[in-house]
Design a protein around this motif. Structure first.
Motif, PDB file in Angstrom:
ATOM      1  N   GLY A  21       0.797  -1.218   0.000  1.00  0.00           N
ATOM      2  CA  GLY A  21       0.000   0.000   0.000  1.00  0.00           C
ATOM      3  C   GLY A  21       0.830   1.267   0.000  1.00  0.00           C
ATOM      4  N   ARG A  22       1.965   1.235   0.710  1.00  0.00           N
ATOM      5  CA  ARG A  22       2.799   2.437   0.765  1.00  0.00           C
ATOM      6  C   ARG A  22       3.357   2.801  -0.605  1.00  0.00           C
ATOM      7  N   LEU A  23       3.700   1.787  -1.371  1.00  0.00           N
ATOM      8  CA  LEU A  23       4.205   2.059  -2.718  1.00  0.00           C
ATOM      9  C   LEU A  23       3.119   2.704  -3.567  1.00  0.00           C
ATOM     10  N   PHE A  24       1.907   2.167  -3.485  1.00  0.00           N
ATOM     11  CA  PHE A  24       0.795   2.725  -4.245  1.00  0.00           C
ATOM     12  C   PHE A  24       0.526   4.168  -3.828  1.00  0.00           C
ATOM     13  N   GLN A  25       0.541   4.421  -2.524  1.00  0.00           N
ATOM     14  CA  GLN A  25       0.322   5.782  -2.038  1.00  0.00           C
ATOM     15  C   GLN A  25       1.440   6.716  -2.484  1.00  0.00           C
ATOM     16  N   ALA A  26       2.672   6.195  -2.516  1.00  0.00           N
ATOM     17  CA  ALA A  26       3.802   7.028  -2.944  1.00  0.00           C
ATOM     18  C   ALA A  26       3.654   7.439  -4.404  1.00  0.00           C
ATOM     19  N   ILE A  27       3.194   6.517  -5.249  1.00  0.00           N
ATOM     20  CA  ILE A  27       3.000   6.841  -6.662  1.00  0.00           C
ATOM     21  C   ILE A  27       1.896   7.880  -6.820  1.00  0.00           C
ATOM     22  N   GLN A  28       0.810   7.727  -6.052  1.00  0.00           N
ATOM     23  CA  GLN A  28      -0.270   8.707  -6.116  1.00  0.00           C
ATOM     24  C   GLN A  28       0.206  10.085  -5.669  1.00  0.00           C
ATOM     25  N   MET A  29       0.990  10.119  -4.585  1.00  0.00           N
ATOM     26  CA  MET A  29       1.484  11.398  -4.092  1.00  0.00           C
ATOM     27  C   MET A  29       2.461  12.015  -5.087  1.00  0.00           C
ATOM     28  N   GLU A  30       3.329  11.180  -5.669  1.00  0.00           N
ATOM     29  CA  GLU A  30       4.273  11.689  -6.667  1.00  0.00           C
ATOM     30  C   GLU A  30       3.535  12.268  -7.872  1.00  0.00           C
ATOM     31  N   LYS A  31       2.494  11.590  -8.309  1.00  0.00           N
ATOM     32  CA  LYS A  31       1.730  12.085  -9.455  1.00  0.00           C
ATOM     33  C   LYS A  31       1.128  13.453  -9.138  1.00  0.00           C
ATOM     34  N   THR A  32       0.594  13.588  -7.927  1.00  0.00           N
ATOM     35  CA  THR A  32      -0.017  14.858  -7.542  1.00  0.00           C
ATOM     36  C   THR A  32       1.020  15.975  -7.472  1.00  0.00           C
ATOM     37  N   MET A  33       2.146  15.699  -6.797  1.00  0.00           N
ATOM     38  CA  MET A  33       3.159  16.736  -6.617  1.00  0.00           C
ATOM     39  C   MET A  33       3.843  17.099  -7.925  1.00  0.00           C
ATOM     40  N   VAL A  34       4.189  16.092  -8.734  1.00  0.00           N
ATOM     41  CA  VAL A  34       4.831  16.374 -10.017  1.00  0.00           C
ATOM     42  C   VAL A  34       3.875  17.129 -10.928  1.00  0.00           C
ATOM     43  N   GLY A  35       2.602  16.733 -10.919  1.00  0.00           N
ATOM     44  CA  GLY A  35       1.610  17.452 -11.714  1.00  0.00           C
ATOM     45  C   GLY A  35       1.486  18.903 -11.292  1.00  0.00           C
ATOM     46  N   LEU A  36       1.523  19.145  -9.965  1.00  0.00           N
ATOM     47  CA  LEU A  36       1.432  20.513  -9.460  1.00  0.00           C
ATOM     48  C   LEU A  36       2.643  21.342  -9.887  1.00  0.00           C
ATOM     49  N   LEU A  37       3.842  20.754  -9.754  1.00  0.00           N
ATOM     50  CA  LEU A  37       5.056  21.485 -10.116  1.00  0.00           C
ATOM     51  C   LEU A  37       5.097  21.810 -11.610  1.00  0.00           C
ATOM     52  N   LEU A  38       4.719  20.835 -12.436  1.00  0.00           N
ATOM     53  CA  LEU A  38       4.734  21.088 -13.878  1.00  0.00           C
ATOM     54  C   LEU A  38       3.624  22.055 -14.288  1.00  0.00           C
ATOM     55  N   THR A  39       2.526  22.065 -13.541  1.00  0.00           N
ATOM     56  CA  THR A  39       1.481  23.051 -13.807  1.00  0.00           C
ATOM     57  C   THR A  39       1.998  24.459 -13.567  1.00  0.00           C
TER      58      THR A  39
END
Length: 414
Positions: free
Chosen positions: A259-277
């Motif tokens: 579960g932690r890996l899945f949560q890490a990918i979700q968090m990375e997607k959110t943060m990377v998306g925010l930074l690139l936005t």
């Protein structure tokens, strides 16, 4: 054909050659920056979606969605349970298993390994291993022959192939006339598998009866593995099943193991998306500087239009059209490049790896040994709307400033 005057003049200004070439350069830079920002955002989010998909399909296709194990000893009536449990809504299949953590050795090579004792007939219903066999087949695990299937990375590390012998050592000792000796057993490699994840380096399969005999499990089964229709319903469904069974059972699901890996990918997607936005926002708001210079350059034209009766609202619309057109072209080009890049990023990275002789995602380090990509149209819609909206907002201040131009002041030095 009806065409509003602000739209007509705004498009005319966009097509006309600039007297000030620096303004044209800044305008082009804003468009290119917006294009690159949008395309990179689409590609990166598609790669994040790909990792998310691979986590669900590959990794969670090998590891159990949920397991039910007896609190003490084995499960006696497992044949009945694996038949009745899948009848519950949301549960696709069930399979018996015996598991053990130990070491596999061959010569000087030693590797910690999780070994599952499975029944091939049941296991293929809950696992994707049959789709990823490199050598041999799951059906080659036959009771009494002590065969074993190894992950490809594990087999390469131990230096074995089909037909070779490996020794399994348990982290416990047995006492006999010769003294205290570790418990060990020789297994014959009957096949290898590769799913492109870290399970290739630490997972092995043996037949359920052979491993149960080695572990001295009289009932032959230590747990039941469940496969769910919906991964996210696994914790609740597994618990609902366990409370209906007689006796005491331990319940574990994938959210605890991975579960932690899945949560890490979700968090990375959110943060990377925010930074690139934010990068897209910077490119979009470069339109502000472009339009401010255009407004300064067009002071005389604005004054003449005001003299002919153009309202401040009409002047504002002219420059909003001009700035929005830059945003529309930049966003559409970015979306087109992003879609092309997202659909081909795996092949591009693979070709780059071959050309440079470098493996960017080593399976010894990462869960997945290649760069996956999954293009999601809802991401494209959100990115497109965001880019267009930010471009539109960037035009408001320069356009408002143009509408405030006073004809007398603008024509004083003309």
């Amino acid at each position: 054909m009806f065409r509003p005057l602000p739209l007509f003049i705004g498009l005319r200004y966009t097509r006309a050659k600039r007297r000030n070439h620096f303004i044209s350069f800044i305008s082009g830079t804003s468009m290119v920056g917006l294009t690159l920002g949008v395309s990179v955002l689409i590609i990166v989010l598609s790669v994040m979606n790909g990792f998310d998909r691979e986590l669900k399909q590959r990794v969670l296709g090998m590891v159990p969605h949920a397991t039910i194990t007896a609190a003490g000893g084995g499960i006696e009536d497992w044949e009945e349970l694996v038949t009745t449990i899948p009848e519950k809504e949301g549960i696709e299949a069930a399979a018996p298993f015996v598991d053990a953590q130990g070491m596999l050795t061959n010569g000087d090579q030693v590797r910690g390994t999780l070994v599952y004792g499975v029944d091939p007939g049941y296991e293929k219903k809950v696992s994707i291993i049959t789709d990823h066999m490199k050598q041999g087949a799951l059906e080659d695990l036959k009771p009494g022959e002590f065969g074993i299937l190894l992950g490809e990375i594990l087999a390469n590390y131990l230096g074995v192939s089909v037909g070779d012998k490996v020794t399994m050592v348990l982290p416990e000792a047995s006492v006999n006339l010769a003294g205290v000796l570790p418990r060990l057993k020789r297994f014959t490699v009957v096949g290898t598998f590769s799913v492109g994840a870290d399970v290739d380096g630490n997972l092995a399969y043996a037949h359920r009866e052979d491993l149960a005999r080695f572990l001295r499990v009289p009932e032959g089964v230590t747990g039941i593995r469940l496969k769910m229709d919906d991964l996210f319903a696994a914790p609740k469904l597994a618990w609902d099943v366990a409370v209906t069974l007689p006796g005491r059972y331990y319940v574990q699901d994938w959210t605890r193991t991975h579960g932690r890996l899945f949560q890490a990918i979700q968090m990375e997607k959110t943060m990377v998306g925010l930074l690139l936005t934010l990068i897209v926002a910077v490119a979009a708001f470069n339109i502000v500087s472009t339009l401010v210079m255009v407004v300064t350059d067009k002071q005389g034209d604005i004054a003449i239009l005001r003299t002919f009766g153009a309202s401040p609202k009409m002047i504002m619309g002219i420059f909003m059209v001009q700035g929005s057109l830059i945003g529309v072209i930049g966003t559409l080009l970015g979306v087109a490049l992003g879609i092309i890049g997202a659909l081909n990023v795996s092949e591009i990275v693979s070709a780059l790896e071959k050309f440079l002789g470098i493996h960017f995602l080593s399976p010894d380090v990462y869960f997945i040994s290649y760069l996956p990509s999954e293009l999601m149209w809802q991401d494209i819609m959100v990115i497109s709307v965001s880019g267009l909206l930010m471009s539109f907002l960037a035009t408001l201040y320069p356009a408002w400033r143009a509408s405030r131009t006073q004809p007398a002041e603008a024509l004083r030095y003309e």
